[in-house]
Write an enzyme that holds these catalytic residues in place. Structure first.
Site, PDB file in Angstrom:
ATOM      1  N   GLU A  49       8.860  -3.533   3.758  1.00 35.05           N
ATOM      2  CA  GLU A  49       8.442  -4.879   4.149  1.00 35.05           C
ATOM      3  C   GLU A  49       9.697  -5.743   4.368  1.00 35.05           C
ATOM      4  OE1 GLU A  49       4.320  -6.993   3.120  1.00 35.05           O
ATOM      5  OE2 GLU A  49       5.608  -6.665   1.395  1.00 35.05           O
ATOM      6  N   ARG A 105       2.677  -2.168   4.757  1.00 36.81           N
ATOM      7  CA  ARG A 105       1.690  -3.085   5.318  1.00 36.81           C
ATOM      8  C   ARG A 105       1.761  -3.115   6.845  1.00 36.81           C
ATOM      9  NH1 ARG A 105       2.302  -7.578   0.837  1.00 36.81           N
ATOM     10  NH2 ARG A 105       0.877  -6.801  -0.763  1.00 36.81           N
TER      11      ARG A 105
END
Length: 230
Positions: A49, A105
């Site tokens: 991320e 994600r």
């Protein structure tokens, strides 16, 4: 095979893109550790991320601003997160040997988990929510952002709250347990939806990291798209 899965496979075959795996889970669920587990596979391109990017957008710490006032900063933060995830998800592989692209994600997560929760908790005005929704809809229609597999590190909010307090990220020090419960509920709603768009592999991440790694090894063939080349 579902119609959505068939379409996803067809798009991937035409574009010859890597097998896309999104590692999903609440704050502190072990996503970064999960991605690092696959360092031994040289055909896997891994993307953590982009937290450092969010901390410095031309000198602005959007992550810190978000946690300081979610009502004020959710729209700006989610707008930028969409952009940063989009760049990761759609960029070409770094070299021709890459057959799997793994990231922490996804664009879909931003839309169906965090944006939905922000709307539900009134962190977004109706107009702001509609802008973000239309931004995602346009992206989905014009670019291939499809996923091939979601690995869901499922946790309970109390467990990840305790982990978060131990790791001590400055921006997370004010995050209440209630917010982690909201994120958990949003994940459950999204990943149990018939419209999730790809297969979801759920791993119990309340357990020790060694237990989680055992599952990653057990399911590595699936996670790597049926390709064990390293």
């Amino acid at each position: 095979m579902s119609k959505v899965t068939s379409m996803t496979n067809a798009v991937r075959a035409v574009n010859k893109r890597p097998f896309r795996v999104s590692i999903e889970g609440n704050i502190g669920s072990g996503k970064s550790t999960c991605i690092k587990y696959f360092d031994k596979y040289h055909n896997v391109e891994k993307h953590a991320e982009p937290i450092q990017e969010w901390r410095n957008v031309s000198g602005h710490n959007l992550l810190g601003l978000l946690y300081s006032d979610m009502n004020e900063w959710s729209f700006a933060f989610q707008h930028y997160v969409h952009l940063s995830r989009l760049k990761i998800q759609t960029s070409p592989p770094s070299n021709p040997d890459i057959t799997v692209k793994m990231f922490e994600r996804s664009v879909q997560n931003s839309r169906h988990c965090f944006v939905e929760n922000a709307k539900k908790q009134n962190f977004l005005q109706d107009s702001e929510y509609e802008v973000l929704a239309k931004w995602f809809d346009y992206t989905e229609k014009t670019l291939d952002i499809s996923l091939d597999l979601i690995v869901y590190l499922r946790t309970t909010p109390q467990v990840v709250w305790e982990r978060m307090m131990k790791r001590g990220r400055a921006e997370e020090s004010e995050v209440p347990l209630d917010y982690l419960q909201q994120v958990h509920d949003s994940y459950e709603n999204w990943l149990n939806s018939p419209d999730v768009g790809c297969e979801v592999l759920t791993i119990d991440a309340d357990r020790s990291i060694d237990c989680v790694k055992d599952d990653l090894e057990r399911y590595s063939y699936k996670i790597l798209g049926g390709n064990h080349t390293n």
